[in-house]
Design a protein around this motif. Structure first.
Motif, PDB file in Angstrom:
ATOM      1  N   ILE A 273       0.851  -1.200   0.000  1.00  0.00           N
ATOM      2  CA  ILE A 273       0.000   0.000   0.000  1.00  0.00           C
ATOM      3  C   ILE A 273       0.886   1.250   0.000  1.00  0.00           C
ATOM      4  N   THR A 274       1.934   1.253   0.818  1.00  0.00           N
ATOM      5  CA  THR A 274       2.805   2.423   0.912  1.00  0.00           C
ATOM      6  C   THR A 274       3.602   2.648  -0.368  1.00  0.00           C
ATOM      7  N   GLN A 275       4.098   1.541  -0.948  1.00  0.00           N
ATOM      8  CA  GLN A 275       5.001   1.688  -2.101  1.00  0.00           C
ATOM      9  C   GLN A 275       4.285   1.684  -3.450  1.00  0.00           C
ATOM     10  N   LEU A 276       2.958   1.489  -3.442  1.00  0.00           N
ATOM     11  CA  LEU A 276       2.213   1.320  -4.695  1.00  0.00           C
ATOM     12  C   LEU A 276       2.526   2.409  -5.725  1.00  0.00           C
ATOM     13  N   PRO A 277       3.127   2.035  -6.872  1.00  0.00           N
ATOM     14  CA  PRO A 277       3.448   3.046  -7.889  1.00  0.00           C
ATOM     15  C   PRO A 277       2.211   3.428  -8.714  1.00  0.00           C
ATOM     16  N   ASP A 278       2.264   4.594  -9.325  1.00  0.00           N
ATOM     17  CA  ASP A 278       1.190   5.006 -10.232  1.00  0.00           C
ATOM     18  C   ASP A 278       1.441   4.405 -11.604  1.00  0.00           C
ATOM     19  N   GLY A 279       0.456   4.555 -12.475  1.00  0.00           N
ATOM     20  CA  GLY A 279       0.668   4.133 -13.857  1.00  0.00           C
ATOM     21  C   GLY A 279      -0.363   3.144 -14.335  1.00  0.00           C
ATOM     22  N   GLU A 280      -0.044   2.512 -15.459  1.00  0.00           N
ATOM     23  CA  GLU A 280      -0.949   1.555 -16.111  1.00  0.00           C
ATOM     24  C   GLU A 280      -1.133   0.319 -15.237  1.00  0.00           C
ATOM     25  N   VAL A 281      -2.254  -0.406 -15.450  1.00  0.00           N
ATOM     26  CA  VAL A 281      -2.422  -1.671 -14.745  1.00  0.00           C
ATOM     27  C   VAL A 281      -2.366  -2.881 -15.688  1.00  0.00           C
ATOM     28  N   THR A 282      -2.333  -2.643 -16.997  1.00  0.00           N
ATOM     29  CA  THR A 282      -2.173  -3.792 -17.911  1.00  0.00           C
ATOM     30  C   THR A 282      -1.176  -3.472 -19.010  1.00  0.00           C
TER      31      THR A 282
END
Lengths: 360, 179
Positions: A273-282
């Motif tokens: 949860i803390t490190q979750l990067p932004d961006g595309e999911v597929t």
């Protein structure tokens, strides 16, 4: 005078959750030999997989098993990504791990609850299931589903989470964690639970190696086996956690492995949860070629192994998978040697057996 | 850039010596997380025991066995792929079977958990396993022919004729036999 006779147990029995048939050779109250007959719910799913395209098989593999449903679609997607050469986006790597660890917590809690149920400790059973219910609520809120999360797809994940959902997740974990700690203490100290589990259903380390068992069954017998550590995948290389190993080789050791592991899962989810990067999911699909590949992952019950062979069409030429229960069944023969008839159901539960995924 | 092959050098050398001389008999691959997979295609099914012995000596764990037809690849033969794991690396050993006499030696004496895998490929793919200590049916009913996955069987037959005239005909036949 003693005499041995054969006692049938199953396929449908109060203490066995799924249909499997044991032929027990008993001598008084003592089990001398175990013979297992399975195949009651064989569904021919591997044959079905070669009649569906790669995308449809995500849905099919998710239905192999209910408690490890997410691990199946996860590993299947990885196998397809390996065969086609797809690298999934960073955000998807983290989201996959979050879904997987949420499932692991629920799965382990379910198994420990059933143990209390078989022992006859009704209030503990209901208490554990109540705590598990909070995890089920979490699944329903995030994924819209309670068992088949439908989180994975080829190339990534189907869901995304916003800040509000992440907060909800964090709050839920904060609420669940102290309660699981309480449960862990009961399983580790209650005299009734200990009397029925400690020193029973022994699987010595040598037998664990010989039979190739995996998951909490192997780790409860002192084996350091964890796919998440041995060949890290998804976001596991980026997070910190321990492989829980116990030396007891008995039912109690396996239970404690599961309960300790839940806390490692809490740790992993919080880090994700803390490190979750932004961006595309597929990531986009690639051209299908003639190739073969395998993939494996650590499901709640142990290693799941997938092999895929493609032939240039959108349907796999062969898709084969092996579930953790597959080897763990044979270990029952060792665990039940000279045990009491009344402990058979409890020992069976200690491998967290899954008939539907063994027979596919 | 030279590609580094991760794995047990002794096992890789040993299995390489057993492989056929075809170009694609040996290859090594990694997934996007850097985990290594080694693929070996053995010369003949007879070499399986030697290959399994090399892996046994290296304390490998048998992870899975996959039997399949190459019919979908427009080739008539059957193949079996044995998947082993040593310290996080996967070693795949493939044998191609002779279509006339699909037989492999059993590796159950070396790997106890090969028992179920071999029984499953006997009943589903009709592969003969020489020297299997316990060659009984694993999942399927004794009445079904071996190698059932090699052919297309109508669901109604598979389910014992539950929804067609097939069941009724069977009952009549049984009745005639009894009378």
């Amino acid at each position: 005078m003693t005499s041995t006779f054969t006692m049938p147990l199953g396929p449908v029995h109060v203490a066995l959750e799924e249909p499997v048939y044991f032929n027990l050779t008993v001598d008084g109250e003592i089990v001398r030999h175990v013979d297992l007959t399975s195949g009651h719910v064989h569904r021919g799913m591997e044959a079905m997989a070669t009649q569906r395209n790669l995308v449809k098989n995500v849905t099919l593999t998710e239905r192999v098993c209910s408690l490890c449903s997410n691990s199946h679609s996860f590993t299947y997607s990885m196998a397809v990504e390996n065969v086609l050469g797809i690298t999934i986006p960073d955000r998807a790597r983290y989201l996959r791990v979050i879904a997987e660890e949420i499932k692991r917590i629920s799965s382990h809690l379910f198994n420990t609850a059933i143990q209390a149920h078989i022992i006859g400790f009704k209030s503990l059973f209901m208490h554990v299931m109540e705590v598990r219910e909070m995890m089920q609520d979490l699944k329903e809120t995030v994924y819209g589903n309670r068992m088949n999360l439908a989180a994975n797809c080829i190339g990534g994940v189907k869901y995304s989470v916003d800040a509000a959902l992440l907060d909800y997740m964090r709050n839920m974990l904060d609420k669940v964690e102290p309660q699981v700690d309480e449960i862990r203490e009961i399983y580790d100290t209650n005299s009734m639970v200990l009397a029925r589990t400690r020193g029973l259903g022994l699987l010595p380390k040598e037998d664990a190696i010989r039979l190739g068992v995996v998951g909490p069954v192997a780790r409860g017998s002192g084996l350091h086996l964890d796919v998440r550590k041995d060949s890290p995948y998804a976001a596991y290389p980026d997070v910190e956690f321990k492989t829980v190993v116990e030396q007891g080789c008995c039912i109690h050791a396996r239970t404690m492995v599961r309960l300790h592991e839940i806390f490692e899962s809490f740790k992993i989810i919080r880090q994700c949860i803390t490190q979750l990067p932004d961006g595309e999911v597929t990531a986009p699909m690639r051209q299908i070629r003639t190739a073969e590949a395998c993939a494996r992952s650590e499901a709640p019950r142990g290693e799941v192994f997938y092999y895929i062979r493609t032939n240039g069409t959108d349907m796999p030429a062969r898709l084969k998978w092996r579930v953790p229960s597959y080897m763990n069944w044979e270990a029952l023969g060792v665990m039940m040697r000279d045990c009491n008839v009344s402990d058979v159901a409890l020992i069976t539960n200690s491998i967290d057996p899954c008939v539907s995924c063994t027979e596919r | 850039m030279q590609e580094v092959i991760n794995g047990n050098a002794k096992v890789i050398e040993g299995l390489t010596a057993l492989c056929s001389t075809e170009d694609d008999a040996i290859h090594h691959s990694t997934d996007s997380f850097g985990n290594a997979y080694h693929w070996f295609r053995l010369g003949t099914p007879r070499m399986l025991t030697q290959g399994a012995q090399i892996l046994r000596d290296a304390d490998a764990r048998l992870a899975m066995v996959t039997a399949y037809n190459r019919r979908q690849l427009s080739e008539p033969m059957q193949e079996i792929c044995y998947h082993f794991e040593i310290q996080g690396f996967i070693y795949n050993m493939t044998v191609t079977l002779n279509g006339e006499w699909p037989t492999v030696p059993s590796i159950t004496p070396l790997f106890a958990n090969a028992d179920w895998h071999e029984r499953e490929m006997i009943e589903l793919y009709g592969i003969q396993v020489m020297g299997h200590p316990n060659p009984r049916r694993l999942f399927l009913d004794e009445e079904l022919d071996a190698g059932i996955l090699n052919e297309a069987v109508p669901l109604s037959i598979m389910m014992n004729g539950a929804c067609t005239t097939d069941l009724w005909e069977r009952i009549l036949q049984d009745k005639e036999k009894q009378s």
